[in-house]
Design a protein around this motif. Structure first.
Motif, PDB file in Angstrom:
ATOM      1  N   ASP A  19       0.764  -1.184  -0.080  1.00  0.00           N
ATOM      2  CA  ASP A  19      -0.099  -0.038  -0.071  1.00  0.00           C
ATOM      3  C   ASP A  19       0.900   1.427  -0.020  1.00  0.00           C
ATOM      4  O   ASP A  19       1.462   1.472   0.876  1.00  0.00           O
ATOM      5  CB  ASP A  19      -0.957  -0.068   1.222  1.00  0.00           C
ATOM      6  CG  ASP A  19      -2.054   1.093   1.139  1.00  0.00           C
ATOM      7  OD1 ASP A  19      -1.796   2.097   0.270  1.00  0.00           O
ATOM      8  OD2 ASP A  19      -3.013   1.170   1.986  1.00  0.00           O
ATOM      9  N   ALA A  20       0.794   1.999  -1.012  1.00  0.00           N
ATOM     10  CA  ALA A  20       1.539   3.280  -1.071  1.00  0.00           C
ATOM     11  C   ALA A  20       1.171   4.405  -0.314  1.00  0.00           C
ATOM     12  O   ALA A  20       2.031   5.243   0.134  1.00  0.00           O
ATOM     13  CB  ALA A  20       1.441   3.955  -2.729  1.00  0.00           C
ATOM     14  N   CYS A  21       0.166   4.229   0.257  1.00  0.00           N
ATOM     15  CA  CYS A  21      -0.398   5.040   1.457  1.00  0.00           C
ATOM     16  C   CYS A  21       0.644   4.751   2.682  1.00  0.00           C
ATOM     17  O   CYS A  21       0.513   5.686   3.664  1.00  0.00           O
ATOM     18  CB  CYS A  21      -1.968   4.685   1.685  1.00  0.00           C
ATOM     19  SG  CYS A  21      -3.015   5.577   0.596  1.00  0.00           S
ATOM     20  N   ILE A  22       0.773   3.556   2.929  1.00  0.00           N
ATOM     21  CA  ILE A  22       1.449   3.201   4.071  1.00  0.00           C
ATOM     22  C   ILE A  22       3.144   3.128   3.759  1.00  0.00           C
ATOM     23  O   ILE A  22       3.595   3.554   4.704  1.00  0.00           O
ATOM     24  CB  ILE A  22       1.073   2.029   4.506  1.00  0.00           C
ATOM     25  CG1 ILE A  22      -0.492   1.899   5.255  1.00  0.00           C
ATOM     26  CG2 ILE A  22       1.945   1.267   5.818  1.00  0.00           C
ATOM     27  CD1 ILE A  22      -0.989   0.663   5.178  1.00  0.00           C
ATOM     28  N   HIS A  23       3.483   2.479   2.789  1.00  0.00           N
ATOM     29  CA  HIS A  23       4.894   2.105   2.677  1.00  0.00           C
ATOM     30  C   HIS A  23       5.379   3.291   1.397  1.00  0.00           C
ATOM     31  O   HIS A  23       5.380   2.849   0.304  1.00  0.00           O
ATOM     32  CB  HIS A  23       5.231   0.830   2.129  1.00  0.00           C
ATOM     33  CG  HIS A  23       4.583  -0.088   3.509  1.00  0.00           C
ATOM     34  ND1 HIS A  23       5.244  -0.261   4.526  1.00  0.00           N
ATOM     35  CD2 HIS A  23       3.556  -0.838   3.212  1.00  0.00           C
ATOM     36  CE1 HIS A  23       4.691  -1.088   5.150  1.00  0.00           C
ATOM     37  NE2 HIS A  23       3.479  -1.411   4.621  1.00  0.00           N
ATOM     38  N   PHE A  24       6.051   4.112   1.823  1.00  0.00           N
ATOM     39  CA  PHE A  24       6.451   5.226   0.704  1.00  0.00           C
ATOM     40  C   PHE A  24       7.725   4.328  -0.153  1.00  0.00           C
ATOM     41  O   PHE A  24       7.859   4.606  -1.118  1.00  0.00           O
ATOM     42  CB  PHE A  24       7.219   6.460   1.426  1.00  0.00           C
ATOM     43  CG  PHE A  24       7.914   7.274   0.291  1.00  0.00           C
ATOM     44  CD1 PHE A  24       7.118   8.153  -0.488  1.00  0.00           C
ATOM     45  CD2 PHE A  24       9.294   7.421   0.303  1.00  0.00           C
ATOM     46  CE1 PHE A  24       7.710   8.838  -1.376  1.00  0.00           C
ATOM     47  CE2 PHE A  24       9.796   8.071  -0.629  1.00  0.00           C
ATOM     48  CZ  PHE A  24       9.071   9.034  -1.405  1.00  0.00           C
ATOM     49  N   ASP A  25       8.418   3.554   0.806  1.00  0.00           N
ATOM     50  CA  ASP A  25       9.458   2.814   0.079  1.00  0.00           C
ATOM     51  C   ASP A  25       8.976   1.218   0.098  1.00  0.00           C
ATOM     52  O   ASP A  25       8.961   0.682   0.842  1.00  0.00           O
ATOM     53  CB  ASP A  25      10.832   2.823   0.816  1.00  0.00           C
ATOM     54  CG  ASP A  25      11.953   2.067   0.170  1.00  0.00           C
ATOM     55  OD1 ASP A  25      11.719   1.477  -0.834  1.00  0.00           O
ATOM     56  OD2 ASP A  25      13.133   2.015   0.796  1.00  0.00           O
ATOM     57  N   PRO A  26       8.544   1.009  -1.241  1.00  0.00           N
ATOM     58  CA  PRO A  26       7.692  -0.513  -1.165  1.00  0.00           C
ATOM     59  C   PRO A  26       8.955  -1.627  -0.931  1.00  0.00           C
ATOM     60  O   PRO A  26       8.708  -2.750  -0.306  1.00  0.00           O
ATOM     61  CB  PRO A  26       7.384  -0.703  -2.547  1.00  0.00           C
ATOM     62  CG  PRO A  26       8.048   0.454  -3.345  1.00  0.00           C
ATOM     63  CD  PRO A  26       8.467   1.518  -2.275  1.00  0.00           C
ATOM     64  N   LEU A  27      10.417  -1.185  -0.850  1.00  0.00           N
ATOM     65  CA  LEU A  27      11.308  -2.269  -0.621  1.00  0.00           C
ATOM     66  C   LEU A  27      11.546  -2.752   0.584  1.00  0.00           C
ATOM     67  O   LEU A  27      11.740  -3.807   1.323  1.00  0.00           O
ATOM     68  CB  LEU A  27      12.795  -1.983  -1.216  1.00  0.00           C
ATOM     69  CG  LEU A  27      12.910  -1.919  -2.658  1.00  0.00           C
ATOM     70  CD1 LEU A  27      14.112  -1.523  -3.017  1.00  0.00           C
ATOM     71  CD2 LEU A  27      12.610  -3.329  -3.359  1.00  0.00           C
ATOM     72  N   GLU A  28      10.897  -1.840   1.649  1.00  0.00           N
ATOM     73  CA  GLU A  28      10.806  -1.998   3.033  1.00  0.00           C
ATOM     74  C   GLU A  28       9.962  -3.273   3.246  1.00  0.00           C
ATOM     75  O   GLU A  28      10.348  -4.091   4.358  1.00  0.00           O
ATOM     76  CB  GLU A  28      10.274  -0.813   3.669  1.00  0.00           C
ATOM     77  CG  GLU A  28      11.136   0.355   3.856  1.00  0.00           C
ATOM     78  CD  GLU A  28      10.428   1.495   4.527  1.00  0.00           C
ATOM     79  OE1 GLU A  28       9.408   1.370   4.858  1.00  0.00           O
ATOM     80  OE2 GLU A  28      11.176   2.601   4.844  1.00  0.00           O
ATOM     81  N   VAL A  29       9.096  -3.569   2.704  1.00  0.00           N
ATOM     82  CA  VAL A  29       8.309  -4.811   2.943  1.00  0.00           C
ATOM     83  C   VAL A  29       8.427  -5.802   1.766  1.00  0.00           C
ATOM     84  O   VAL A  29       8.244  -6.991   2.015  1.00  0.00           O
ATOM     85  CB  VAL A  29       6.573  -4.273   2.901  1.00  0.00           C
ATOM     86  CG1 VAL A  29       6.263  -3.637   3.940  1.00  0.00           C
ATOM     87  CG2 VAL A  29       6.161  -3.762   1.710  1.00  0.00           C
ATOM     88  N   VAL A  30       8.693  -5.471   0.607  1.00  0.00           N
ATOM     89  CA  VAL A  30       9.212  -6.352  -0.483  1.00  0.00           C
ATOM     90  C   VAL A  30      10.323  -7.352  -0.275  1.00  0.00           C
ATOM     91  O   VAL A  30      10.200  -8.596  -0.218  1.00  0.00           O
ATOM     92  CB  VAL A  30       9.405  -5.819  -1.960  1.00  0.00           C
ATOM     93  CG1 VAL A  30       9.802  -6.816  -2.959  1.00  0.00           C
ATOM     94  CG2 VAL A  30       8.136  -5.108  -2.260  1.00  0.00           C
ATOM     95  N   MET A  31      11.414  -6.814   0.292  1.00  0.00           N
ATOM     96  CA  MET A  31      12.382  -7.539   0.670  1.00  0.00           C
ATOM     97  C   MET A  31      12.341  -8.469   1.587  1.00  0.00           C
ATOM     98  O   MET A  31      12.926  -9.712   1.508  1.00  0.00           O
ATOM     99  CB  MET A  31      13.929  -6.502   0.725  1.00  0.00           C
ATOM    100  CG  MET A  31      14.101  -5.642  -0.327  1.00  0.00           C
ATOM    101  SD  MET A  31      14.188  -6.669  -2.009  1.00  0.00           S
ATOM    102  CE  MET A  31      15.867  -7.435  -1.911  1.00  0.00           C
ATOM    103  N   PRO A  32      11.711  -8.455   2.890  1.00  0.00           N
ATOM    104  CA  PRO A  32      11.666  -9.375   3.627  1.00  0.00           C
ATOM    105  C   PRO A  32      10.536 -10.638   3.249  1.00  0.00           C
ATOM    106  O   PRO A  32      11.008 -11.773   3.644  1.00  0.00           O
ATOM    107  CB  PRO A  32      11.014  -8.773   4.983  1.00  0.00           C
ATOM    108  CG  PRO A  32      11.196  -7.129   4.798  1.00  0.00           C
ATOM    109  CD  PRO A  32      11.534  -7.121   3.376  1.00  0.00           C
TER     110      PRO A  32
END
Length: 153
Positions: free
Chosen positions: A128-141
């Motif tokens: 969700d772009a509303c929560i995660h400005f940097d998607p890699l923060e959630v994608v990499m884990p």
């Protein structure tokens, strides 16, 4: 090590940037990874006994981006059964557009791949772009967990 095709749907480049980082990470881990920004059915089917990641943003009313749409339509129209394919989907979207549109492209791909009898190696990741400005923060884990399953399968 796994052979992994990374298929990208992107409009403004955000999903492509994520896919670039994912492909670089996979390669650094010793996997054979290739990214496709525009793919043919034959290129996708070349991974039918391997692993596939679909990383896609969502456009307008929850549609698949134009660069990924032809592949989706060919898969849907030809309906090749893929029981040996292990896959993962990273769906990028913005929840402020409403539940029915949010991550619509990824949801559609996830559904289609399941109908084609491919095996999800992890639950779809909705970013969700509303929560995660940097998607890699959630994608990499998520990717690291997905890789454990990809290597084990």
């Amino acid at each position: 090590m796994a052979r992994i095709g990374v298929f990208v749907g992107s409009v403004f480049g955000g999903a492509e940037d994520v896919a670039d980082a994912v492909t670089e990470f996979l390669t650094a881990q010793g996997h054979e990874a290739e990214m496709f920004t525009v793919a043919t059915l034959d290129e996708f089917l070349g991974y039918r006994s391997d692993r596939v990641l679909v990383i896609s943003s969502t456009t307008g009313q929850g549609e698949i981006p134009e660069n990924l749409l032809p592949l989706f339509q060919m898969l849907r129209d030809h309906f090749p059964l893929l029981p040996d394919l292990g896959y993962g989907v990273v769906a990028m979207g913005d929840s402020s557009y409403g539940e029915d549109r949010y991550c619509g492209a990824g949801r559609q791909f996830d559904t289609l791949l399941t109908e084609l009898q491919a095996k999800p190696l992890a639950p779809r990741l909705d970013v969700d772009a509303c929560i995660h400005f940097d998607p890699l923060e959630v994608v990499m884990p998520w990717l690291q967990e997905w890789l454990v399953q990809a290597e084990a399968a």
